[in-house]
Structure formats: structure tokens, C-alpha cells
Design a protein around this motif. Structure first.
Motif, mmCIF file in Angstrom:
data_model
loop_
_atom_site.group_PDB
_atom_site.id
_atom_site.type_symbol
_atom_site.label_atom_id
_atom_site.label_comp_id
_atom_site.label_asym_id
_atom_site.label_seq_id
_atom_site.Cartn_x
_atom_site.Cartn_y
_atom_site.Cartn_z
ATOM 1 N N LEU A 25 8.126 -20.461 18.070
ATOM 2 C CA LEU A 25 8.592 -19.355 17.242
ATOM 3 C C LEU A 25 9.585 -18.453 17.960
ATOM 4 O O LEU A 25 10.181 -17.590 17.352
ATOM 5 C CB LEU A 25 7.410 -18.525 16.749
ATOM 6 C CG LEU A 25 6.545 -19.184 15.696
ATOM 7 C CD1 LEU A 25 5.434 -18.238 15.280
ATOM 8 C CD2 LEU A 25 7.359 -19.574 14.491
ATOM 9 N N GLN A 26 9.774 -18.659 19.252
ATOM 10 C CA GLN A 26 10.717 -17.823 19.986
ATOM 11 C C GLN A 26 12.130 -17.972 19.430
ATOM 12 O O GLN A 26 12.919 -17.060 19.513
ATOM 13 C CB GLN A 26 10.682 -18.171 21.467
ATOM 14 C CG GLN A 26 9.361 -17.800 22.111
ATOM 15 C CD GLN A 26 9.253 -18.332 23.523
ATOM 16 O OE1 GLN A 26 10.104 -19.080 23.975
ATOM 17 N NE2 GLN A 26 8.200 -17.942 24.215
ATOM 18 N N THR A 27 12.436 -19.112 18.831
ATOM 19 C CA THR A 27 13.777 -19.327 18.308
ATOM 20 C C THR A 27 13.910 -18.922 16.845
ATOM 21 O O THR A 27 15.011 -18.861 16.327
ATOM 22 C CB THR A 27 14.174 -20.810 18.434
ATOM 23 O OG1 THR A 27 13.240 -21.593 17.717
ATOM 24 C CG2 THR A 27 14.226 -21.235 19.885
ATOM 25 N N VAL A 28 12.802 -18.627 16.175
ATOM 26 C CA VAL A 28 12.849 -18.305 14.750
ATOM 27 C C VAL A 28 13.730 -17.087 14.462
ATOM 28 O O VAL A 28 14.594 -17.154 13.584
ATOM 29 C CB VAL A 28 11.433 -18.158 14.158
ATOM 30 C CG1 VAL A 28 11.484 -17.579 12.752
ATOM 31 C CG2 VAL A 28 10.730 -19.498 14.163
ATOM 32 N N PRO A 29 13.563 -15.951 15.154
ATOM 33 C CA PRO A 29 14.440 -14.812 14.851
ATOM 34 C C PRO A 29 15.926 -15.157 15.000
ATOM 35 O O PRO A 29 16.753 -14.729 14.191
ATOM 36 C CB PRO A 29 14.014 -13.745 15.863
ATOM 37 C CG PRO A 29 12.605 -14.098 16.197
ATOM 38 C CD PRO A 29 12.557 -15.602 16.151
ATOM 39 N N GLN A 30 16.255 -15.930 16.028
ATOM 40 C CA GLN A 30 17.647 -16.328 16.227
ATOM 41 C C GLN A 30 18.119 -17.193 15.066
ATOM 42 O O GLN A 30 19.215 -16.994 14.540
ATOM 43 C CB GLN A 30 17.782 -17.084 17.546
ATOM 44 C CG GLN A 30 19.204 -17.528 17.829
ATOM 45 C CD GLN A 30 19.287 -18.361 19.115
ATOM 46 O OE1 GLN A 30 18.271 -18.726 19.674
ATOM 47 N NE2 GLN A 30 20.496 -18.634 19.534
ATOM 48 N N LEU A 31 17.302 -18.153 14.646
ATOM 49 C CA LEU A 31 17.675 -19.019 13.518
ATOM 50 C C LEU A 31 17.803 -18.228 12.223
ATOM 51 O O LEU A 31 18.699 -18.489 11.414
ATOM 52 C CB LEU A 31 16.653 -20.143 13.351
ATOM 53 C CG LEU A 31 16.667 -21.218 14.432
ATOM 54 C CD1 LEU A 31 15.473 -22.153 14.266
ATOM 55 C CD2 LEU A 31 17.971 -21.997 14.386
ATOM 56 N N LEU A 32 16.922 -17.261 12.019
ATOM 57 C CA LEU A 32 16.999 -16.450 10.805
ATOM 58 C C LEU A 32 18.261 -15.591 10.781
ATOM 59 O O LEU A 32 18.824 -15.348 9.719
ATOM 60 C CB LEU A 32 15.750 -15.580 10.664
ATOM 61 C CG LEU A 32 14.482 -16.321 10.253
ATOM 62 C CD1 LEU A 32 13.281 -15.391 10.310
ATOM 63 C CD2 LEU A 32 14.627 -16.934 8.872
ATOM 64 N N ARG A 33 18.709 -15.130 11.958
ATOM 65 C CA ARG A 33 19.978 -14.390 12.005
ATOM 66 C C ARG A 33 21.146 -15.315 11.701
ATOM 67 O O ARG A 33 22.083 -14.955 11.005
ATOM 68 C CB ARG A 33 20.168 -13.729 13.369
ATOM 69 C CG ARG A 33 19.384 -12.449 13.547
ATOM 70 C CD ARG A 33 19.794 -11.689 14.792
ATOM 71 N NE ARG A 33 19.624 -12.434 16.035
ATOM 72 C CZ ARG A 33 18.462 -12.564 16.680
ATOM 73 N NH1 ARG A 33 17.383 -11.992 16.206
ATOM 74 N NH2 ARG A 33 18.381 -13.245 17.795
ATOM 75 N N GLN A 34 21.092 -16.516 12.228
ATOM 76 C CA GLN A 34 22.175 -17.480 12.038
ATOM 77 C C GLN A 34 22.184 -18.047 10.617
ATOM 78 O O GLN A 34 23.236 -18.276 10.046
ATOM 79 C CB GLN A 34 22.017 -18.618 13.044
ATOM 80 C CG GLN A 34 23.213 -19.557 13.097
ATOM 81 C CD GLN A 34 23.026 -20.610 14.198
ATOM 82 O OE1 GLN A 34 22.083 -20.573 14.978
ATOM 83 N NE2 GLN A 34 23.943 -21.545 14.241
ATOM 84 N N PHE A 35 20.995 -18.273 10.055
ATOM 85 C CA PHE A 35 20.867 -18.851 8.721
ATOM 86 C C PHE A 35 19.937 -17.973 7.884
ATOM 87 O O PHE A 35 18.775 -18.310 7.667
ATOM 88 C CB PHE A 35 20.291 -20.272 8.790
ATOM 89 C CG PHE A 35 21.066 -21.194 9.682
ATOM 90 C CD1 PHE A 35 22.253 -21.759 9.247
ATOM 91 C CD2 PHE A 35 20.615 -21.491 10.962
ATOM 92 C CE1 PHE A 35 22.972 -22.609 10.066
ATOM 93 C CE2 PHE A 35 21.322 -22.339 11.788
ATOM 94 C CZ PHE A 35 22.511 -22.904 11.344
ATOM 95 N N PRO A 36 20.425 -16.835 7.416
ATOM 96 C CA PRO A 36 19.548 -15.929 6.677
ATOM 97 C C PRO A 36 19.042 -16.570 5.381
ATOM 98 O O PRO A 36 19.774 -17.316 4.725
ATOM 99 C CB PRO A 36 20.436 -14.721 6.387
ATOM 100 C CG PRO A 36 21.830 -15.198 6.541
ATOM 101 C CD PRO A 36 21.798 -16.366 7.481
#
Length: 186
Positions: A25-36
Motif C-alpha cells: 500500500l505504500q505505492t497506493v497514494p502515489q498511484l492515486l495521484r497519478q491516476f485519480p
């Protein structure tokens, strides 16, 4: 001697479960910013349906290989989630669901809060573990029936509910899912 009915405690809002901190889940916030994610609606036909219509829709879903016991658990799980959601504000099932998952609750914390409430309202003795199973079954069924559309961050934290992808494949466009799987094997 018949025991007097004890009123259920008021519903509690779900809190994040500190036991679940998967490293993925450490990458989830980054992915959500990149792909809202797309905006989450609060109203559509299926979520505006009455309790009876929701039960009919969700119980009509195919449950491959399900015996009578599994069908009964499916029905009880639906009733458990719908009963709990009626304790929250909202006109649609989605509005009630969103009210019940006050941020930053994850799906495990939400499931535990719902299970504690459900277990305490049963006239027959039951366990919280059984309540968690009922809530999980009912929630997946309501998602598959398009009655609930969880926010992406809730759905992914700490992990996607068990068997949700398989259930979605069975309930929604199984031929389209099969075509998609064939295209991946090419």
C-alpha cells in the motif's frame, strides 16, 4: 423464562485497523495521484431501490456451485449489511454506506465495526467472527449487484475483499470477462 429484548448499541463509525499495514500500500497514494479515480456518485437506479428490490436484485446473482447452506449465508449477509446501513443517514444505500465509512476507515475496520453491531443485535448467540463473515458476504453481494460503489481507497485498504474479483466476474458480464482473459493469453 424469556429474556427481555436488549436494545442494540448505537452504531459506531469504523476506524482504521492498525494491525493491517501491508507494504504494497505504500505505492497506493502515489498511484492515486497519478491516476485519480472518477468522481463517486451517490445516486443511481440500483442504490435508490427499496430494501425489497435490493434483496431481489442481490439474491438473483449467480453463485456458482453454491449449495443451500451457502445460499442461506448469502441471504443472511445481505440482511446484516442492509440492517446496519439503515442506522446511518442517507436516502440511498450509497449515501448510508459513505456515511458509515467516515475517513480514514479502511475496509477491515469498517467490517469489524459492522460485525460488532450486527453480533450485538442478534436474538440468538453469535460471535463477532461470524458477524465479520456475514458482513463480508453481504458487502461483496451488494457491490456485485451495483447497489454499493466503494471509494477506491476504501476498497484497496488494507486489501481488496476476498473473492470480490471472482464474484464480479460471475455477476457482471461473464462473457466479457472471458473474452478479456482470452486476450491476455495471446
Amino acid at each position: 423464562m424469556i429474556e427481555p429484548f436488549i436494545a442494540a448499541p448505537p452504531p459506531t463509525r469504523a476506524l482504521p485497523d492498525p494491525r493491517y499495514k501491508p507494504s504494497s500500500l505504500q505505492t497506493v497514494p502515489q498511484l492515486l495521484r497519478q491516476f485519480p479515480p472518477r468522481p463517486l456518485p451517490v445516486s443511481w437506479d440500483a442504490t435508490r431501490d427499496s430494501r425489497g428490490e435490493v434483496l431481489a436484485r442481490a439474491l438473483a446473482q449467480p453463485l456458482r456451485g453454491a449449495d443451500r447452506h451457502e445460499q442461506s449465508r448469502h441471504h443472511r449477509g445481505l440482511l446484516a449489511v442492509l440492517d446496519w446501513l439503515t442506522e446511518f443517514a442517507g436516502v440511498t444505500w450509497q449515501e448510508r454506506f459513505l456515511d458509515s465509512i467516515e475517513a480514514p476507515a479502511d475496509n477491515q475496520g469498517w467490517k469489524h465495526a459492522a460485525a460488532h453491531w450486527w453480533s450485538s443485535t442478534r436474538p440468538e448467540p453469535t460471535t463477532v467472527k461470524n458477524g465479520i463473515n456475514m458482513i463480508a458476504i453481504g458487502t461483496a453481494s451488494l457491490i456485485c449487484a451495483d447497489v454499493l460503489r466503494p471509494p477506491v481507497d476504501w476498497l484497496m485498504s488494507p486489501r481488496t475483499p476476498k473473492n470480490l474479483a471472482m464474484r464480479l466476474e460471475q455477476a457482471r458480464d461473464p462473457h466479457g470477462w472471458a473474452a478479456f482473459a482470452r486476450s491476455l493469453r495471446r
